[in-house]
Design a protein around this motif. Structure first.
Motif, PDB file in Angstrom:
ATOM      1  N   LEU A   1     -15.982  -1.458   7.618  1.00  0.00           N
ATOM      2  CA  LEU A   1     -14.450  -1.148   7.868  1.00  0.00           C
ATOM      3  C   LEU A   1     -13.951  -1.746   9.169  1.00  0.00           C
ATOM      4  O   LEU A   1     -12.976  -2.283   9.343  1.00  0.00           O
ATOM      5  CB  LEU A   1     -14.174   0.269   7.763  1.00  0.00           C
ATOM      6  CG  LEU A   1     -12.834   0.635   7.500  1.00  0.00           C
ATOM      7  CD1 LEU A   1     -12.408   0.323   6.106  1.00  0.00           C
ATOM      8  CD2 LEU A   1     -12.677   2.234   7.659  1.00  0.00           C
ATOM      9  N   PHE A   2     -14.945  -1.467  10.281  1.00  0.00           N
ATOM     10  CA  PHE A   2     -14.409  -2.255  11.732  1.00  0.00           C
ATOM     11  C   PHE A   2     -15.043  -3.678  11.773  1.00  0.00           C
ATOM     12  O   PHE A   2     -14.112  -4.041  12.502  1.00  0.00           O
ATOM     13  CB  PHE A   2     -15.461  -1.338  12.621  1.00  0.00           C
ATOM     14  CG  PHE A   2     -14.716   0.083  12.622  1.00  0.00           C
ATOM     15  CD1 PHE A   2     -13.546   0.037  13.804  1.00  0.00           C
ATOM     16  CD2 PHE A   2     -15.090   1.318  12.465  1.00  0.00           C
ATOM     17  CE1 PHE A   2     -12.716   1.335  14.012  1.00  0.00           C
ATOM     18  CE2 PHE A   2     -14.697   2.460  12.783  1.00  0.00           C
ATOM     19  CZ  PHE A   2     -13.288   2.366  13.440  1.00  0.00           C
TER      20      PHE A   2
ATOM     21  N   GLY B   1      -3.224   7.775   9.681  1.00  0.00           N
ATOM     22  CA  GLY B   1      -2.297   8.023   8.853  1.00  0.00           C
ATOM     23  C   GLY B   1      -1.143   7.264   8.859  1.00  0.00           C
ATOM     24  O   GLY B   1      -0.025   7.675   8.440  1.00  0.00           O
ATOM     25  N   ARG B   2      -1.269   6.250   9.648  1.00  0.00           N
ATOM     26  CA  ARG B   2       0.069   5.325   9.881  1.00  0.00           C
ATOM     27  C   ARG B   2      -0.114   3.946   9.370  1.00  0.00           C
ATOM     28  O   ARG B   2       0.641   2.889  10.001  1.00  0.00           O
ATOM     29  CB  ARG B   2       0.212   5.368  11.431  1.00  0.00           C
ATOM     30  CG  ARG B   2       0.545   6.967  11.956  1.00  0.00           C
ATOM     31  CD  ARG B   2       0.884   6.910  13.553  1.00  0.00           C
ATOM     32  NE  ARG B   2      -0.317   6.177  14.198  1.00  0.00           N
ATOM     33  CZ  ARG B   2      -0.395   5.277  14.809  1.00  0.00           C
ATOM     34  NH1 ARG B   2       0.557   4.291  15.109  1.00  0.00           N
ATOM     35  NH2 ARG B   2      -1.567   4.829  15.669  1.00  0.00           N
ATOM     36  N   THR B   3      -0.782   3.653   8.339  1.00  0.00           N
ATOM     37  CA  THR B   3      -0.685   2.246   7.889  1.00  0.00           C
ATOM     38  C   THR B   3       0.224   2.142   6.710  1.00  0.00           C
ATOM     39  O   THR B   3       0.628   3.153   6.156  1.00  0.00           O
ATOM     40  CB  THR B   3      -2.351   1.836   7.352  1.00  0.00           C
ATOM     41  OG1 THR B   3      -2.940   2.895   6.732  1.00  0.00           O
ATOM     42  CG2 THR B   3      -2.985   1.750   8.771  1.00  0.00           C
ATOM     43  N   THR B   4       0.420   0.836   6.400  1.00  0.00           N
ATOM     44  CA  THR B   4       1.559   0.422   5.080  1.00  0.00           C
ATOM     45  C   THR B   4       0.410   0.261   4.130  1.00  0.00           C
ATOM     46  O   THR B   4      -0.844   0.053   4.077  1.00  0.00           O
ATOM     47  CB  THR B   4       2.217  -0.797   5.533  1.00  0.00           C
ATOM     48  OG1 THR B   4       1.088  -2.006   5.567  1.00  0.00           O
ATOM     49  CG2 THR B   4       2.760  -0.720   6.860  1.00  0.00           C
ATOM     50  N   PRO B   5       0.899   0.314   2.670  1.00  0.00           N
ATOM     51  CA  PRO B   5       0.318   0.277   1.460  1.00  0.00           C
ATOM     52  C   PRO B   5      -0.392  -1.333   1.699  1.00  0.00           C
ATOM     53  O   PRO B   5      -1.780  -1.417   1.151  1.00  0.00           O
ATOM     54  CB  PRO B   5       1.235   0.132   0.531  1.00  0.00           C
ATOM     55  CG  PRO B   5       2.130   0.838   0.920  1.00  0.00           C
ATOM     56  CD  PRO B   5       2.303   0.904   2.447  1.00  0.00           C
ATOM     57  N   ALA B   6       0.246  -2.419   1.981  1.00  0.00           N
ATOM     58  CA  ALA B   6      -0.280  -3.678   2.162  1.00  0.00           C
ATOM     59  C   ALA B   6      -1.660  -3.493   3.093  1.00  0.00           C
ATOM     60  O   ALA B   6      -2.812  -4.050   2.962  1.00  0.00           O
ATOM     61  CB  ALA B   6       0.384  -4.670   2.693  1.00  0.00           C
TER      62      ALA B   6
ATOM     63  N   VAL C   1      -7.618  -0.242  11.794  1.00  0.00           N
ATOM     64  CA  VAL C   1      -8.589   0.981  11.107  1.00  0.00           C
ATOM     65  C   VAL C   1      -7.922   2.154  12.097  1.00  0.00           C
ATOM     66  O   VAL C   1      -8.022   3.288  11.226  1.00  0.00           O
ATOM     67  CB  VAL C   1     -10.045   0.668  11.527  1.00  0.00           C
ATOM     68  CG1 VAL C   1     -10.829   1.761  11.176  1.00  0.00           C
ATOM     69  CG2 VAL C   1     -10.366  -0.775  10.896  1.00  0.00           C
ATOM     70  N   LEU C   2      -7.570   1.998  13.311  1.00  0.00           N
ATOM     71  CA  LEU C   2      -7.452   3.148  13.878  1.00  0.00           C
ATOM     72  C   LEU C   2      -5.824   3.961  13.412  1.00  0.00           C
ATOM     73  O   LEU C   2      -5.841   5.111  13.241  1.00  0.00           O
ATOM     74  CB  LEU C   2      -7.329   2.947  15.435  1.00  0.00           C
ATOM     75  CG  LEU C   2      -8.592   2.551  16.071  1.00  0.00           C
ATOM     76  CD1 LEU C   2      -8.279   2.452  17.598  1.00  0.00           C
ATOM     77  CD2 LEU C   2      -9.801   3.331  15.747  1.00  0.00           C
TER      78      LEU C   2
END
Length: 384
Positions: free
Chosen positions: A341-342, A356-361, A350-351
């Motif tokens: 992942l990293f 909980g702040r990423t977009t679906p893409a 990753v962070l």
């Protein structure tokens, strides 16, 4: 006693909520705290509430004046070697609970909050208010809304129920052996359990002081002297000698895709871990507790019900359920999972995902960097 808002249980979630309510400055707000030990005196997190919180943050933060340490870079020791993660412009930060509780005490004073020393039993919600009764059935407070941060079990079990359980040593050395500019985030060179994953942390607060921690993600806590034995072995791995242990810190955090009931009745709202603030796949909680506290204060200030949004998007919780099942069933080794992942994504992406702040893409890119065949199998099992 009638109040507008009662905080039942006084830990990190309640402390952060008091701070944000005071900062919002809602005129005439009547607040009470209900806890068997009451609010800690002189800002000290007594009665078993002493904690250390680590979290990701940006270039500036409200807690900057009281941080114990912050690191612009962290190291991950995975199966194929060490990887340094540059977090700029963000940081990994650590704060101990004492200054946070001190701020909460000052906030309670500004709010005129009533400190009720009682163990809450029944929360009798009639739809217009909640009677908070102690264990003998005596009503100690009546509130329009209750924010309940006491531990709660999931109302619906998930596929996996693990714990993030750990022991940390606050150590000091006579020699400058630590690098205050970098922390060891995950060190998977520790012996791995038959079911689960273990790793070490090294969080320096100075050249001669650090928090060294042994952590496991697994179904049950260890017994006897197992944590101290693991920590001793871990310090030998780093060739750390002549350390003085000043304090010991223990804890256990639920890691599960079970469903928590965030609103058990019309005017009772759960916050903190019981309110879904703990990320199932990592155990991270502090940032989500802060988001809940800020949103509650903003809602109250604007005359709305103090019901915060879910801490994490549903799609993130599904991905967490898949990851937990993949690790628990042995389909994927967690050290390999985190290393890939990293290594295959920018650290910032990753962070933000862990927070909980990423977009679906972005999440599709993250999923593509994991072992696809076993993760697809785990996803099918969880879904169907």
């Amino acid at each position: 006693m009638d109040v507008d808002l009662a905080l039942v249980g006084f830990g990190g979630a309640a402390a952060l909520t008091l701070i944000e309510l005071a900062r919002a400055g809602v005129p005439g707000l009547r607040v009470a705290t209900v806890d068997p030990a009451g609010l800690p005196e002189d800002g000290r997190a007594d009665h078993g509430r002493r904690r250390t919180w680590a979290f990701w943050t940006g270039a500036t933060d409200d807690l900057d004046p009281v941080l114990d340490a912050q690191w612009p870079a962290v190291d991950l020791h995975g199966p194929s070697g060490v990887q340094r993660l540059d977090l700029g412009p963000g940081r990994y930060a650590m704060v101990r609970s004492e200054p946070v509780f001190a701020q909460a005490l000052a906030a309670a004073d500004r709010l005129g909050s009533v400190n009720i020393r009682a163990a809450a039993g029944t929360l009798a919600d009639d739809g217009s208010a909640v009677e908070i009764r102690d264990e003998s059935g005596t009503t100690v407070c009546r509130a329009r809304w209750v924010l309940d941060s006491r531990p709660a079990r999931p109302v619906k079990p998930g596929h996996t129920f693990w714990l993030q359980h750990f022991r940390g040593w606050w150590v000091r050395s006579a020699d400058p052996i630590f690098d205050p500019a970098s922390a060891v985030l995950m060190d998977f060179r520790t012996p791995q359990p038959d079911r689960g994953v273990s790793f070490g942390y090294v969080l320096p607060t100075g050249a001669t002081t650090a928090l060294i921690e042994y952590t496991e993600f697994s179904p049950a806590r260890l017994g006897g002297d197992a944590y101290d034995t693991a920590l001793t072995a871990y310090t030998r791995l780093w060739n750390l000698k002549n350390l003085t242990i000043d304090e010991v810190e223990d804890g256990a955090i639920p890691m599960t895709d079970g469903v928590f009931e965030r609103r058990p009745s019309a005017r009772v709202v759960r916050i903190g871990t019981a309110g879904g603030a703990t990320r199932p796949s990592t155990g991270y909680t502090f940032s989500a507790m802060r988001r809940q506290a800020r949103q509650i204060a903003e809602l109250v200030k604007n005359g709305h019900d103090p019901v915060p949004d879910a801490a994490y998007p549903r799609r993130h919780l599904w991905m967490d359920a898949v990851a937990l099942h993949a690790w628990d069933s042995g389909l994927v080794a967690a050290p390999d999972f985190f290393e890939r992942l990293f290594r295959r994504n920018p650290a910032d992406r990753v962070l933000r995902f862990l927070d909980g702040r990423t977009t679906p893409a972005e999440e599709l890119a993250l999923m593509a960097s994991t072992p696809l065949v076993p993760m697809t199998r785990a996803a099918a099992r969880v879904t169907f």
